[in-house]
Design an enzyme around this catalytic site. Structure first.
Site, PDB file in Angstrom:
ATOM      1  N   ARG A 106       0.807  -1.236   0.000  1.00 41.71           N
ATOM      2  CA  ARG A 106       0.000   0.000   0.000  1.00 41.71           C
ATOM      3  C   ARG A 106       0.838   1.283   0.000  1.00 41.71           C
ATOM      4  NH1 ARG A 106      -3.148  -3.317   3.265  1.00 41.71           N
ATOM      5  NH2 ARG A 106      -5.036  -3.956   2.181  1.00 41.71           N
ATOM      6  N   LYS A 128       3.417  11.586 -11.356  1.00 37.17           N
ATOM      7  CA  LYS A 128       2.710  10.556 -12.136  1.00 37.17           C
ATOM      8  C   LYS A 128       3.601   9.329 -12.217  1.00 37.17           C
ATOM      9  CE  LYS A 128      -0.199  12.921 -15.553  1.00 37.17           C
ATOM     10  NZ  LYS A 128      -0.315  13.197 -17.000  1.00 37.17           N
ATOM     11  N   GLU A 170      10.551  17.699 -24.966  1.00 38.87           N
ATOM     12  CA  GLU A 170       9.705  18.036 -23.813  1.00 38.87           C
ATOM     13  C   GLU A 170      10.061  19.438 -23.276  1.00 38.87           C
ATOM     14  OE1 GLU A 170       7.058  16.486 -22.934  1.00 38.87           O
ATOM     15  OE2 GLU A 170       7.293  14.341 -23.352  1.00 38.87           O
ATOM     16  N   LYS A 212       6.549  22.950 -15.226  1.00 41.08           N
ATOM     17  CA  LYS A 212       5.800  21.779 -14.775  1.00 41.08           C
ATOM     18  C   LYS A 212       5.403  21.902 -13.298  1.00 41.08           C
ATOM     19  CE  LYS A 212       5.331  16.914 -15.081  1.00 41.08           C
ATOM     20  NZ  LYS A 212       5.698  15.677 -15.743  1.00 41.08           N
ATOM     21  N   GLU A 222      -4.590  16.285 -12.821  1.00 42.94           N
ATOM     22  CA  GLU A 222      -4.990  16.497 -14.203  1.00 42.94           C
ATOM     23  C   GLU A 222      -6.500  16.647 -14.364  1.00 42.94           C
ATOM     24  OE1 GLU A 222      -2.402  14.499 -17.005  1.00 42.94           O
ATOM     25  OE2 GLU A 222      -4.058  14.421 -18.435  1.00 42.94           O
ATOM     26  N   ARG A 226      -3.328  20.705 -15.842  1.00 45.29           N
ATOM     27  CA  ARG A 226      -2.208  19.783 -16.091  1.00 45.29           C
ATOM     28  C   ARG A 226      -2.273  19.189 -17.503  1.00 45.29           C
ATOM     29  NH1 ARG A 226       0.868  15.640 -12.004  1.00 45.29           N
ATOM     30  NH2 ARG A 226       2.382  14.939 -13.549  1.00 45.29           N
ATOM     31  N   ASN A 230       0.245  17.967 -21.931  1.00 46.47           N
ATOM     32  CA  ASN A 230       0.079  16.948 -22.982  1.00 46.47           C
ATOM     33  C   ASN A 230       0.115  17.555 -24.380  1.00 46.47           C
ATOM     34  OD1 ASN A 230      -0.206  15.062 -20.952  1.00 46.47           O
ATOM     35  ND2 ASN A 230      -2.430  15.201 -20.918  1.00 46.47           N
ATOM     36  N   HIS A 233       0.827  15.460 -27.438  1.00 44.97           N
ATOM     37  CA  HIS A 233       0.913  14.059 -26.997  1.00 44.97           C
ATOM     38  C   HIS A 233      -0.194  13.164 -27.555  1.00 44.97           C
ATOM     39  CE1 HIS A 233       4.086  15.463 -24.485  1.00 44.97           C
ATOM     40  NE2 HIS A 233       4.217  14.326 -23.833  1.00 44.97           N
ATOM     41  N   HIS A 237       1.231   9.862 -29.037  1.00 43.23           N
ATOM     42  CA  HIS A 237       0.903   8.505 -28.567  1.00 43.23           C
ATOM     43  C   HIS A 237       0.404   7.650 -29.727  1.00 43.23           C
ATOM     44  CE1 HIS A 237       0.448   9.885 -24.096  1.00 43.23           C
ATOM     45  NE2 HIS A 237       1.701   9.765 -24.472  1.00 43.23           N
ATOM     46  N   HIS A 248       9.623   8.459 -27.766  1.00 41.07           N
ATOM     47  CA  HIS A 248       8.575   9.359 -27.272  1.00 41.07           C
ATOM     48  C   HIS A 248       8.848  10.826 -27.649  1.00 41.07           C
ATOM     49  CE1 HIS A 248       5.378  10.899 -24.812  1.00 41.07           C
ATOM     50  NE2 HIS A 248       6.223  11.620 -24.103  1.00 41.07           N
TER      51      HIS A 248
HETATM   52  N1  GLY Z   1       4.017  14.287 -18.735  1.00 40.07           N
HETATM   53  C1  GLY Z   1       2.812  14.994 -18.470  1.00 40.07           C
HETATM   54  C2  GLY Z   1       2.468  15.126 -17.023  1.00 40.07           C
HETATM   55  O1  GLY Z   1       3.265  14.769 -16.181  1.00 40.07           O
HETATM   56  O2  GLY Z   1       1.401  15.579 -16.700  1.00 40.07           O
END
Ligand code: GLY
Length: 338
Positions: A106, A128, A170, A212, A222, A226, A230, A233, A237, A248
């Site tokens: 956990r 993330k 990025e 960021k 998000e 947030r 993207n 992206h 993707h 990527h």
């Molecule tokens: N790579 C996008 C984010 O961390 O929200």
């Protein structure tokens, strides 16, 4: 020792020499390291003789099977709730190890040493963690902040040019969505200067993390802003799902230019700004053509399981340093490219 940034008061981000910073941020108790075979070969002295779980390299290993392998090794090693997990590596290692650490028993505390430019400017920062499922990116994961992230620009010296360049995509993304000054700095620099000049590189990493960290501060999960991170992206993707010819960052560069051109057609971005975005990415050495046709990409986009209520949330640049997130049905999105 002051962190360069604090994210939500939970995660400290340091830009500096990993070897000097690590002893000051690791807790007193037991630490288990998760890394990959390549990073182990290059940087093992950073964590010396600590118990280590090694995973393979490559996006193909960012799976639940790898997470299960990590759990099994944790069980063998007697890892318990008091153990701290240190992940050392690029985005694949930190995403996968962060997920394993934040779910094993956990949740254990964990921290990162990020060893790729892509990891330093994006993947390792912001909490993330996750893995791909059946080729769908990051379908299983958590939002859990690492206790610390160390971004050491000197560790990037051994990165192949192609991987270094992937990280620059990025950084350009961060500049387009929220930092016009960073964009101008990148326009002035050459690829070779960015590779060689550690001060310049530290500034770029720091500015991209600032973008960021500010966004994640306001919207960790998000729910809204947030999504700006993207940019490019959705198509990136789809490119990665349809072809293994681009990594990527390379796919993000193509996706960013395609969406900037669509933004011009929609009348929300000036053609001159779109040209600047394409020119900067081309100067940094990116190929700006998709390896697969637009029809195929749009089919992948429509299939994407992450579409919310059948709608895509698309990030449209509105000028260099600003952007808007708008909902599109897949059909309406496809019309942007006819
Ligand atoms: N790579 C996008 C984010 O961390 O929200």
């Amino acid at each position: 020792m002051n962190p360069t940034f604090s994210v939500r008061g939970e995660s400290r981000v340091y830009i500096g020499p990993a070897g000097e910073l690590l002893p000051g941020v690791l807790p007193e108790g037991r630490v288990v390291v998760v890394s990959d075979t390549e990073v182990d070969r290059l940087f093992r002295p950073l964590w010396a003789s600590r118990d280590t779980v090694l995973i393979g390299t490559g996006e193909g290993g960012k799976t639940l099977q790898t997470v299960e392998t990590i759990y099994r090794r944790f069980i063998e090693l007697g890892v318990d709730r008091s153990t701290f997990v240190l992940a050392v590596g690029g985005g694949i290692v930190t995403d996968t190890a962060g997920f394993a650490a934040s779910t094993y028993m956990r949740g254990l505390d964990f921290g990162f040493v990020s060893t790729t430019l892509l990891g330093q400017v994006d993947a390792s920062v912001g909490g993330k963690n996750g893995v791909n499922v059946d080729g769908y990116k990051n379908m299983a994961g958590t939002f859990t902040q690492p206790q610390f992230v160390i971004c050491d620009p000197v560790l990037l010296a051994t990165l192949p040019d192609r991987e270094f360049r992937a990280g620059l995509a990025e950084a350009v993304k961060a500049a387009v969505i929220a930092d016009e000054e960073l964009f101008a700095r990148l326009e002035e620099a050459t690829f070779e200067e960015l590779r060689r000049n550690t001060d310049l590189l530290s500034d770029v990493i720091s500015a991209a993390i600032r973008v960021k960290a500010d966004i994640v501060e306001r919207d960790e999960r998000e729910g809204g802003e947030r999504r700006k991170l993207n940019l490019g992206h959705t198509l990136a993707h789809a490119i990665e799902k349809s072809s293994d010819r681009m990594n990527h960052g390379e796919a993000v560069a193509v996706g960013t230019v395609l969406i900037a051109r669509a933004a011009v057609r929609l009348g929300v971005l000036a053609a001159a700004d779109c040209d600047r975005i394409a020119a900067l990415l081309a100067k940094l050495g990116f190929v700006l053509e998709s390896p697969v046709g637009m029809d195929r990409l749009l089919r992948e986009v429509a299939k994407d399981k992450k579409n919310k209520d059948g709608e895509l949330r698309i990030v449209l640049p509105t000028r260099i340093g600003d952007c808007d997130v708008r909902p599109f049905t897949p059909e309406r999105f496809a019309e942007l490219f006819v």
